[in-house]
Design a protein around this motif. Structure first.
Motif, short mmCIF file in Angstrom:
data_model
loop_
_atom_site.label_atom_id
_atom_site.label_comp_id
_atom_site.label_asym_id
_atom_site.label_seq_id
_atom_site.Cartn_x
_atom_site.Cartn_y
_atom_site.Cartn_z
N THR A 540 8.22 -2.82 -1.79
CA THR A 540 7.62 -1.80 -0.91
C THR A 540 8.61 -0.66 -0.69
OG1 THR A 540 8.30 -3.13 0.97
CG2 THR A 540 6.00 -3.26 0.35
N SER A 543 8.33 1.51 -3.70
CA SER A 543 7.08 2.27 -3.71
C SER A 543 7.14 3.45 -2.75
CB SER A 543 5.90 1.38 -3.31
OG SER A 543 5.74 0.35 -4.23
N ILE A 556 -0.89 9.28 -8.76
CA ILE A 556 -1.13 8.22 -7.76
C ILE A 556 -2.43 8.50 -7.04
CG2 ILE A 556 -0.31 7.44 -5.50
CD1 ILE A 556 2.54 7.75 -6.82
N SER A 557 -3.25 7.46 -6.91
CA SER A 557 -4.55 7.63 -6.26
C SER A 557 -4.43 7.27 -4.78
CB SER A 557 -5.58 6.73 -6.92
OG SER A 557 -5.24 5.38 -6.66
N GLU A 559 -6.33 5.29 -3.31
CA GLU A 559 -6.54 3.84 -3.21
C GLU A 559 -5.20 3.10 -3.30
OE1 GLU A 559 -8.47 5.77 -5.19
OE2 GLU A 559 -10.21 5.67 -3.84
N TRP A 560 -4.35 3.62 -4.13
CA TRP A 560 -3.03 2.99 -4.30
C TRP A 560 -2.24 3.08 -2.98
CZ3 TRP A 560 2.23 4.00 -4.23
CH2 TRP A 560 3.02 3.09 -4.95
N GLU A 563 -3.66 0.65 -0.53
CA GLU A 563 -3.19 -0.69 -0.87
C GLU A 563 -1.78 -0.92 -0.32
OE1 GLU A 563 -4.10 -4.23 -2.12
OE2 GLU A 563 -5.48 -2.54 -2.44
N LEU A 564 -0.96 0.10 -0.47
CA LEU A 564 0.42 0.02 0.02
C LEU A 564 0.43 -0.13 1.54
CD1 LEU A 564 3.49 0.29 -0.54
CD2 LEU A 564 3.21 2.76 -0.34
#
Lengths: 699, 104
Positions: A540, A543, A556-557, A559-560, A563-564
């Motif tokens: 994390t 990211s 990067i979407s 949604e990504w 999710e993070l």
């Protein structure tokens, strides 16, 4: 002589009432005033006027008058006339002979004309009757719920004097109520209740009463239940509610026959059967903490610590029981009710462990280790290093992926680090001990730093950092979504360049403090890397860094990012969960040292001097605490705090915890939450807590 | 894709009339044509009347224009931004980034 007592608002009124009752004129009575009327403001204390009227022996007076008026009349004639009149007893009932009276009493009382009823009232066939005599007027008491009218005027008094010449009417009210009912469905749609109050009709009638001077009107009530609820009514209403399932026909029929207000459950769904959570069944004793017991003197026998349970290769340490799923239920409206999901237990496999068919098996010999955090359990087998003698320059520092036991001392500037427990048989002097597990030292601790449950401390630290980060991240996601649905916003560059241009704009002003939070998180994770066994922390951190610090060109979407954010949330929650079993520190004494522990800290002998102690669990100092700062997350207990020389000594706990001190000397301060209290003189047997007003109170 | 028209005022200031979407495809036009053409004026007004859409790259570009001109001592103002675009600017706090007095 006939006399009556009469009441009225004024004397005049009282006299008139009396005269009316006696059916005489004013000059035929003797008037005696018993009570003057009196009035006061607001009529609060006004008194009625009361008079006593006594009928005068009128006949002789009349005679006298006539004599006076007709002087020429022969007195003998007059006497003769009078004598002639005697037998006419009807007009003068007072002159009835005893014999006659007896005769009359034998008559039936039903004859209202009967002379014996004089002065009595009675009820016959629902009619109130009375017969007055000149000497007696009957009294009638009105019960509640009955209205009596005299000459169409309601009588307000409870008890009234009845006269023959007035007309009395009795009004009896009958009551009627319709059947009322309703269906109540619980929010879960599991039960339908029928609440019914059947209708009724109450009829009242006046009972017959024997003649008496004073009668109470007696009312008879007859209640007739009129339950108009029909089976069809209920079925139709159930259909309106969409109830399709689980009817209780019998209860509906009972409801239609009910004679009292009552509740029937007329339909029931089927409750979901909750699933059974998965669990771990331990096959060995993993609790070493229990091995350290105090003897009768309150001293800890440190030699006992050696009896750690060990496992051999191939031993089954635990069995993982999977969750048993629940069974869905059904509402009365025929919708399925999902059962409570049964939680899984996630097993993390540490060193020396393998899993075969739900069985957790040791593949190395050593001390089995088991740790529970939320629904994650971690197993490993800790190998053990026994270091004979001192840790000093000749032995070098010790770093070991398991338990470490040192039979000698830990000397100046030496370090011992262990992934398991550390046990030192002699003293620790100007050294540092760091363990993921517990630390137990039998000798003195001097100018040293001891950390137990280091991994838990690090997890708590990085976990706390995630909270503000995720808060911002959630807001960033919201704004991105809002922008994308705004009419003036063109989103086609996002598919080509990803979100980076947008993120850059957001970080420019709106979230200008966000990168600093991430930098701190990344730094803290890196520092604690050795103690963060789970790789997810590093992932994390990477990211977040890629997304918000280096602004890489990678597409990067949203949604990504979502999710993070979810991952950060889970990690934060995980870090807040208690760890079982937690680590602990047990030492006899500490001087000029620093002790950090994610669990309990116990100082068992003389005590702690100028030492900083942070305990994530309970703090217990059996001896004296002289100088320094100590903190107990789950409360603090100190035998003696402060010193004669008023060394500043601070004991603190969170706001919901208590501080126990047997003797607190001048110079001791306690802090609960944000409230602080300083002792200016010695005080004994202290139990301090934070009261409702956020002030420190003592029990 | 954006197009622009330059109009010099009587007092030697410049009005830039934007026409089209300020988006990722405008990068070249803005950086290579617009910026060199306007950096020698004291006061430049950018008219947004005919800009119906913006995207994040376009807004990044706008920040670059204003900030690089500012560095060269050119004062930039922005006017007649349509409502939808203004809403987006505000959500991203662009007026605060550029200074409230930029928007007139």
């Amino acid at each position: 002589m006939q006399s009556i007592v009469s009441k009225g608002k004024t004397i005049q009124e009282a006299i008139e009432t009396g005269l009316n009752l006696l059916e005489v004129s004013k000059d035929e009575v003797n008037i005696e005033i018993i009570q003057q009327e009196s009035k006061s403001f607001f009529k609060m204390k006004s008194k009625a006027a009361i008079v006593k009227l006594t009928k005068l022996e009128q006949k002789p007076i009349q005679k006298q008058e006539s004599e006076e008026n007709q002087i020429d009349v022969d007195p003998f004639e007059v006497i003769n006339d009078w004598i002639d009149n005697i037998p006419d007893s009807k007009s003068m009932p007072e002159f009835l002979t005893v014999e006659q009276e007896n005769e009359l009493k034998q008559d039936e009382w039903t004859k209202p004309q009967s002379e014996s009823l004089t002065g009595n009232a009675w009820v016959k066939n629902g009619v109130l009757l009375c017969e007055c005599s000149p000497t007696r007027f009957p009294m009638v008491t009105i019960p509640d719920g009955v209205k009596v009218y005299r000459n169409n005027q309601i009588i307000q008094e409870r008890t009234f004097v009845m006269t023959e010449k007035d007309e009395y009417k009795i009004q009896l009210e009958s009551e009627e109520k319709e059947t009322s009912w309703e269906l109540v469905m619980d929010p879960q749609k599991l039960h339908v209740e029928l609440h019914i109050e059947p209708g009724y009709k109450i009829t009242r009638s006046l009972c017959d009463t024997e003649p008496a001077q004073h009668i109470d009107l007696v009312i008879e009530e007859r209640k007739e239940v009129q339950n108009t609820l029909s089976y069809e009514d209920v079925v139709n209403k159930l259909a309106d509610l969409g109830v399709k399932h689980g009817f209780h026909q019998g209860e509906i029929i009972k409801a239609t026959e009910a004679s009292e207000p009552v509740v029937f459950t007329i339909a029931s769904g089927i409750e979901a059967i909750p699933g059974k959570d998965g669990y771990i069944e331990l096959k060995i004793n993993t609790k070493t903490e229990n091995k350290l017991k105090e003897n009768e003197d309150g001293r800890v026998d440190y030699r006992e610590f050696k009896t750690i349970p060990n496992v051999e290769v191939g031993t089954v340490i635990a069995i993982l029981h999977p969750p048993i799923p629940g069974k869905p239920g059904r509402t009365v409206t025929n919708e399925p009710i999902p059962p409570k999901q049964a939680a899984h237990v996630f097993v993390k496999i540490g060193r020396g462990i393998t899993v075969v068919d739900n069985k957790i098996i040791a593949i190395k010999s050593g001390r089995p280790y088991f740790e529970e955090r939320g629904n994650i359990v971690k197993f490993s087998v800790m190998p053990k290093l026994i270091h004979q003698g001192n840790v000093d320059l000749s032995s070098g520092n010790i770093r070991f992926m398991g338990d470490v036991e040192i039979t000698g001392e830990v000397c100046e500037r030496m370090k011992v680090e262990a992934e398991g427990n550390i046990v030192v048989h002699k003293s620790v002097n100007m050294a540092s001990l760091t363990a993921s597990g517990a630390v137990v030292v039998s000798g003195n601790i001097v100018s040293s730093e001891i950390t137990a449950g280091k991994n838990n401390i690090v997890v708590a630290e990085v976990g706390n950092l995630l909270e503000p980060i995720n808060k911002d991240l959630i807001r960033i996601i919201q704004i991105m979504k809002q922008l994308m649905s705004s009419p003036g916003f063109k989103a086609n560059d996002l598919s080509r360049n990803g979100l980076q241009p947008l993120i850059k704009l957001l970080l420019e002003k709106k979230f200008s403090t966000f990168p600093a939070l991430i930098k701190q998180y990344v730094k803290t994770v890196k520092k604690g890397e050795n103690y963060l066994t789970d790789k997810i922390w590093m992932e994390t951190a990477a990211s977040l860094s890629k997304l918000f610090l280096s602004l890489s060109k990678e597409v990067i979407s949203i949604e990504w990012i979502m999710e993070l954010s979810k991952k950060l949330q889970e990690l934060h929650e995980l870090s807040q969960m208690p760890v079982e079993p937690n680590s602990y520190i047990v030492i006899p004494n500490a001087l000029n040292s620093r002790l950090y522990c994610s669990g309990d800290v116990k100082v068992t002998e003389q005590g702690s001097v100028n030492t900083k102690i942070v305990a994530g669990g309970k703090l217990n100092i059996k001896g004296a605490l002289r100088g320094g700062e100590v903190f107990g997350q789950l409360g603090a207990k100190v035998n003696e705090a402060g010193s004669e020389s008023r060394t500043p000594t601070l004991i603190s706990v969170p706001r919901d915890q208590k501080i126990y001190i047997d003797t607190a000397m001048d110079g001791t301060s306690i802090k609960i939450g944000n409230a602080q209290y300083n002792f200016i003189e010695t005080r004994k047997h202290i139990i301090a807590y934070l009261d409702k007003n956020e002030k420190i109170s003592f029990e | 894709m954006i197009d622009f028209l330059l109009k010099e005022t009587a007092d030697e200031n410049l009005i830039v009339l934007f026409n089209g979407d300020l988006d990722i495809d405008s990068t070249e036009v803005v950086e290579e044509e617009l910026l060199p053409a306007i950096e020698n004026y004291k006061l430049v007004n950018i008219n947004f009347e005919n800009v119906p859409f913006v995207d994040s790259s376009g807004m990044g570009l706008l920040l670059t224009i204003v900030q690089s001109l500012k560095a060269k001592g050119v004062k930039v103002t922005i006017s007649q931004v349509n409502e939808d675009v203004q809403f987006i600017f505000e959500m991203l706090q662009i007026p605060e980034i550029l200074g409230e007095d930029t928007f007139i």
